[in-house]
Scaffold this motif. Structure first.
Motif, mmCIF file in Angstrom:
data_model
loop_
_atom_site.group_PDB
_atom_site.id
_atom_site.type_symbol
_atom_site.label_atom_id
_atom_site.label_comp_id
_atom_site.label_asym_id
_atom_site.label_seq_id
_atom_site.Cartn_x
_atom_site.Cartn_y
_atom_site.Cartn_z
ATOM 1 N N ALA A 90 88.508 105.225 39.651
ATOM 2 C CA ALA A 90 87.291 105.217 38.953
ATOM 3 C C ALA A 90 87.174 103.640 38.241
ATOM 4 O O ALA A 90 86.024 103.154 38.176
ATOM 5 N N GLY A 91 88.097 103.309 37.535
ATOM 6 C CA GLY A 91 88.086 101.949 36.895
ATOM 7 C C GLY A 91 88.052 100.767 38.073
ATOM 8 O O GLY A 91 87.010 99.937 37.696
ATOM 9 N N LEU A 92 88.690 100.902 39.212
ATOM 10 C CA LEU A 92 88.407 99.900 40.298
ATOM 11 C C LEU A 92 86.937 99.963 40.750
ATOM 12 O O LEU A 92 86.309 99.024 40.945
ATOM 13 N N LEU A 93 86.456 100.932 40.865
ATOM 14 C CA LEU A 93 85.185 101.363 41.392
ATOM 15 C C LEU A 93 83.902 100.875 40.510
ATOM 16 O O LEU A 93 83.284 99.945 40.794
ATOM 17 N N ALA A 94 84.175 100.992 38.998
ATOM 18 C CA ALA A 94 83.410 100.574 38.029
ATOM 19 C C ALA A 94 83.568 99.150 37.750
ATOM 20 O O ALA A 94 82.405 98.487 37.756
ATOM 21 N N ALA A 95 84.665 98.338 37.876
ATOM 22 C CA ALA A 95 84.893 97.077 38.149
ATOM 23 C C ALA A 95 83.913 96.423 39.080
ATOM 24 O O ALA A 95 83.388 95.235 39.048
ATOM 25 N N ALA A 96 84.111 97.020 40.198
ATOM 26 C CA ALA A 96 83.404 96.322 41.421
ATOM 27 C C ALA A 96 81.960 96.649 41.371
ATOM 28 O O ALA A 96 81.046 95.480 41.508
ATOM 29 N N ALA A 107 79.471 93.038 41.049
ATOM 30 C CA ALA A 107 78.541 93.113 42.008
ATOM 31 C C ALA A 107 77.133 92.762 41.120
ATOM 32 O O ALA A 107 76.236 92.003 41.399
ATOM 33 N N ALA A 108 76.887 93.642 39.876
ATOM 34 C CA ALA A 108 75.743 93.355 39.098
ATOM 35 C C ALA A 108 75.488 92.088 38.537
ATOM 36 O O ALA A 108 74.439 91.302 38.364
ATOM 37 N N ARG A 137 73.209 86.232 38.095
ATOM 38 C CA ARG A 137 73.453 84.846 37.952
ATOM 39 C C ARG A 137 72.728 84.196 38.946
ATOM 40 O O ARG A 137 71.931 83.479 38.744
ATOM 41 N N LEU A 138 72.543 84.954 40.106
ATOM 42 C CA LEU A 138 71.398 84.409 41.268
ATOM 43 C C LEU A 138 70.022 84.591 40.742
ATOM 44 O O LEU A 138 69.379 83.493 41.062
ATOM 45 N N ARG A 139 69.794 85.484 40.153
ATOM 46 C CA ARG A 139 68.321 85.600 39.549
ATOM 47 C C ARG A 139 68.179 84.469 38.611
ATOM 48 O O ARG A 139 66.948 84.020 38.487
#
Length: 317
Positions: free
Chosen positions: A284-290, A294-295, A300-302
């Motif tokens: 779950a931590g790895l999924l949350a970090a990913a 991504a967010a 930063r792109l915006r």
């Protein structure tokens, strides 16, 4: 002289006549006896054949019926009648042992050593209670008491019950019916051998087949009854000893020890739960970090400034 000889001659003649008459009577009586023996020869032969057939195939039925005829030959009728009784013995008992499975095996060895056998044997070992076993044992009837007493070496024996059923009348009836059917089959066999026509052969074969089937059925019933009489049946229930209840703490030291043990048990359980949940938490931590990465990249792109195009001559005018 002539007058004296005449009475003597008459006496001699009368004696001779008496001898001849006596001889005639003896001969006639001997002939009557011979004719009577000749007339009864067929019945005697048939009886001899029936007796021979019964002696040849009697087996256990004739052996069981033989003692009952002994009282007619002499005294001691009461003792012979007791030994000729046909009794089916059934017993049941309960046994409490430490190791149920091992005790069941040792009981089987004991019964087989006594000349018996184990017909049924089942052992149950539940997780929440003492183990138990149910055995159906066949033991020689004259060794049943010794076998039940021998069970005491394996544990506490209780609830012993013995039932005796007298089947002497049933055995005697079966023996008589078997003997009658054997005589009937012997006669039908003789009739079949001397049949003169096809109809007689068919009728004799049909009757012989029916009698033979009845005879076989009765012989099997008699053998089963003899086996039940010879071998007693013992139903044995073996139960393991129940664990004694755990007593609560009786003083401060016992309470402290119980508290410490409960704390250690709770920590152990918590560690087990943590060990189970740790892989899921890591995933779950790895999924949350990913997802967070991504967010942030999208943000930063915006926020990146857009390039401004240079002004041309037309725009200056």
């Amino acid at each position: 002289m002539t007058r004296r000889s005449t009475p003597l001659s008459a006496a001699v003649a009368l004696g001779a006549a008496a001898v001849i008459a006596l001889s005639g009577c003896t001969a006639s009586s001997g002939g009557s006896a011979s004719s009577a023996e000749a007339g009864g020869g067929g019945a005697g032969a048939a009886a001899d054949r029936g007796a021979a057939g019964s002696a040849a195939g009697g087996g256990a039925a004739d052996a069981a019926a033989a003692p009952s005829a002994a009282p007619a030959a002499g005294g001691g009728a009461g003792l012979v009648a007791d030994t000729a009784r046909q009794v089916i013995t059934t017993a049941s008992a309960s046994l409490v042992a430490e190791d149920v499975a091992s005790t069941a095996g040792r009981i089987a060895v004991l019964v087989e050593g006594a000349g018996g056998r184990v017909e049924e044997r089942s052992v149950q070992t539940p997780e929440d209670g003492p183990a138990s076993a149910a055995l159906v044992l066949r033991v020689p009837a004259d060794r049943l008491s010794t076998t039940v007493e021998g069970l005491q070496q394996f544990g506490a024996v209780s609830d012993v019950s013995v039932t005796a059923t007298d089947v002497t009348a049933q055995a005697t009836d079966l023996d008589a019916r078997i003997a009658a059917l054997r005589t009937s089959t012997d006669r039908l066999t003789a009739l079949l051998a001397g049949a003169a026509s096809t109809e007689q052969v068919v009728a004799a074969e049909s009757a012989l087949t029916q009698r033979q089937a009845e005879l076989d059925s009765l012989v099997q019933q008699r053998a089963l009854l003899a086996g039940q009489v010879q071998m007693a049946t013992l139903h044995l229930a073996v139960t393991g000893r129940a664990a004694p209840p755990v007593a609560g703490p009786s003083d401060f030291a016992d309470g402290l020890g119980a508290g410490w043990r409960s704390l250690v048990a709770a920590l152990g359980a918590a560690l087990v739960v943590a060990g189970v949940l740790l892989p899921w938490l890591a995933a779950a931590g790895l999924l949350a970090a990913a997802v967070v990465g991504a967010a942030r990249a999208a943000g930063r792109l915006r926020r990146r400034p857009q390039p401004v195009a240079p002004a041309g001559p037309d725009d200056a005018a």
